[in-house]
Design a protein around this motif. Structure first.
Motif, short mmCIF file in Angstrom:
data_model
loop_
_atom_site.label_atom_id
_atom_site.label_comp_id
_atom_site.label_asym_id
_atom_site.label_seq_id
_atom_site.Cartn_x
_atom_site.Cartn_y
_atom_site.Cartn_z
N UNK A 1 -0.21 -1.05 8.08
CA UNK A 1 0.72 -1.96 7.42
C UNK A 1 0.36 -2.02 5.94
N UNK A 2 1.30 -1.67 5.09
CA UNK A 2 1.06 -1.69 3.65
C UNK A 2 1.71 -2.91 3.02
N UNK A 3 0.98 -3.56 2.15
CA UNK A 3 1.50 -4.64 1.32
C UNK A 3 1.16 -4.33 -0.13
N UNK A 4 1.66 -5.13 -1.06
CA UNK A 4 1.50 -4.80 -2.48
C UNK A 4 0.40 -5.60 -3.18
N UNK A 5 -0.02 -6.71 -2.58
CA UNK A 5 -1.04 -7.54 -3.24
C UNK A 5 -2.04 -8.07 -2.21
N UNK A 6 -3.24 -8.42 -2.68
CA UNK A 6 -4.27 -8.95 -1.79
C UNK A 6 -3.82 -10.24 -1.13
N UNK A 7 -3.08 -11.08 -1.86
CA UNK A 7 -2.63 -12.36 -1.29
C UNK A 7 -1.69 -12.11 -0.11
N UNK B 1 -3.15 -0.55 17.77
CA UNK B 1 -4.08 -1.07 16.77
C UNK B 1 -3.34 -1.22 15.44
N UNK B 2 -3.48 -2.38 14.81
CA UNK B 2 -2.82 -2.66 13.53
C UNK B 2 -3.85 -2.81 12.43
N UNK B 3 -3.63 -2.11 11.32
CA UNK B 3 -4.50 -2.22 10.15
C UNK B 3 -3.66 -2.56 8.93
N UNK B 4 -4.21 -3.37 8.03
CA UNK B 4 -3.48 -3.79 6.83
C UNK B 4 -4.20 -3.26 5.60
N UNK B 5 -3.42 -2.66 4.69
CA UNK B 5 -4.00 -2.10 3.47
C UNK B 5 -3.10 -2.42 2.29
N UNK B 6 -3.71 -2.63 1.13
CA UNK B 6 -2.96 -2.91 -0.10
C UNK B 6 -2.62 -1.61 -0.80
N UNK B 7 -1.35 -1.40 -1.06
CA UNK B 7 -0.86 -0.26 -1.85
C UNK B 7 -0.10 -0.88 -3.02
N UNK B 8 -0.77 -1.07 -4.13
CA UNK B 8 -0.25 -1.89 -5.23
C UNK B 8 1.11 -1.40 -5.72
N UNK B 9 2.07 -2.34 -5.73
CA UNK B 9 3.43 -2.10 -6.27
C UNK B 9 4.07 -0.83 -5.70
N UNK B 10 3.89 -0.57 -4.41
CA UNK B 10 4.39 0.69 -3.85
C UNK B 10 5.91 0.83 -3.96
N UNK B 11 6.64 -0.28 -3.85
CA UNK B 11 8.10 -0.13 -3.86
C UNK B 11 8.68 0.11 -5.25
N UNK B 12 7.82 0.09 -6.26
CA UNK B 12 8.24 0.43 -7.63
C UNK B 12 7.75 1.82 -8.04
N UNK B 13 7.10 2.51 -7.13
CA UNK B 13 6.52 3.82 -7.45
C UNK B 13 7.20 4.91 -6.63
N UNK B 14 7.97 5.77 -7.26
CA UNK B 14 8.68 6.83 -6.54
C UNK B 14 7.76 7.70 -5.69
#
Length: 319
Positions: A261-267, A298-311
């Motif tokens: 699971x990718x999110x954009x920020x640590x919060x 199994x679910x893992x969470x990782x931060x991918x900073x601003x991924x939806x703004x990066x082509x």
């Protein structure tokens, strides 16, 4: 691998008679260059469902196919890729293509979703513009309608929660698009869907059977499981978090499945995990109920900073 839909429920008023609407255009399907082949009377073709976000396109696709082939939520941009659902009878087959809601993009992901939705419009036999019976037809609907030809169809959805007067008014306003036909439906209850299907089957040209009779979904199992995880996360997260979530399978060795699971920020990572992992536990339980017995998720969470703004990140995630 398939998922069960909730039981349909009766509801809503009877739909209005369409006799008072303007006369419909006479139309026909595309030929796809297959005229020289003999299909022994079998008819087939492609139908796309287009519209602005949150008009119920994916719910309609599920109702048509009789099972869950697309994830749904009340969040905009739930659908991020073209999703195909297959409806087959002994005499015909329709491949339905669900598309992301067309909207004013604010990110590179939004631009990609609009491109994905628009790219299919010229390659199908029938385009169905889906509008919401409970919301005024606005600039977004007109923007999508302008991309369609006169042989398109208007589907007024959510009629189960609209008043009779609202349905009539919406159909009258939609007639201004001067498309071929207009259908009031409820994707939630299934009302009006058989009439829509009967019409679309009549629009299909002679053609081959693209999928086996038993197939209703054209999506690899790993992608489907990733989508199921994202669907559950959309239901438990709020505000900007749903838009920042992406999911992908990083390990598939049945019965073991690992989804990242990718999110954009640590919060956001903390929100998705939840207190003592409560959110992930809830999501995992809901998804496992939709998988074959014995699946280990199994679910893992990782931060991918601003991924939806990066082509580059959007491309890597398959959007």
């Amino acid at each position: 691998m398939s998922a069960d839909l909730p039981d349909e429920q009766d509801g809503g008023d009877d739909f209005p008679d369409l006799d008072d609407l303007p006369a419909d255009a006479q139309v026909g399907g595309e030929d796809f260059g297959l005229d020289d082949m003999d299909f022994e009377g079998f008819r087939s073709g492609f139908v796309t469902l287009v519209g602005r976000p949150n008009v119920g396109k994916s719910t309609l696709l599920n109702a048509i196919c009789g099972e869950k082939v697309a994830i749904t939520s009340d969040k905009p941009q739930t659908t991020r890729t073209q999703v195909r659902g297959v409806y087959t009878t002994p005499e015909a087959q329709i491949v339905f293509v669900d598309t992301p809601g067309i909207h004013r993009p604010r990110t590179a992901l939004g631009e990609r979703l609009n491109t994905t939705a628009s790219s299919v419009l010229t390659d199908v036999d029938v385009a169905c513009l889906v509008v919401d019976a409970t919301a005024p037809i606005g600039p977004g609907d007109r923007f999508v309608a302008a991309k369609l030809g006169p042989d398109a169809v208007v589907v007024v959805n959510k009629c189960d929660i609209a008043k009779q007067s609202e349905i009539i008014d919406q159909l009258a306003k939609a007639s201004g698009f001067e498309f071929a036909e207009y259908f009031p439906v409820s994707a939630r209850t299934g009302k009006g869907v058989p009439e829509l299907l009967e019409y679309l089957l009549g629009r299909m040209p002679e053609g081959p059977k693209y999928y086996p009779d038993e197939q209703v979904k054209d999506m690899p199992d790993p992608q489907w499981v990733a989508e199921l995880v994202r669907e559950q996360l959309l239901r438990v997260t709020k505000e900007e978090v749903p838009h920042s979530i992406a999911t992908r399978v990083t390990e598939w060795e049945w019965p073991r499945i690992r989804v990242e699971i990718l999110v954009e920020r640590d919060s956001q990572k903390g929100i998705v995990i939840g207190k003592k992992g409560a959110v992930l536990k809830k999501v995992g339980t809901a998804v496992r109920h939709q998988l074959p017995q014995g699946a280990f998720l199994e679910l893992q969470v990782r931060v991918e900073k601003d991924w939806q703004r990066r082509p580059d990140a959007i491309e890597r995630l398959g959007y």
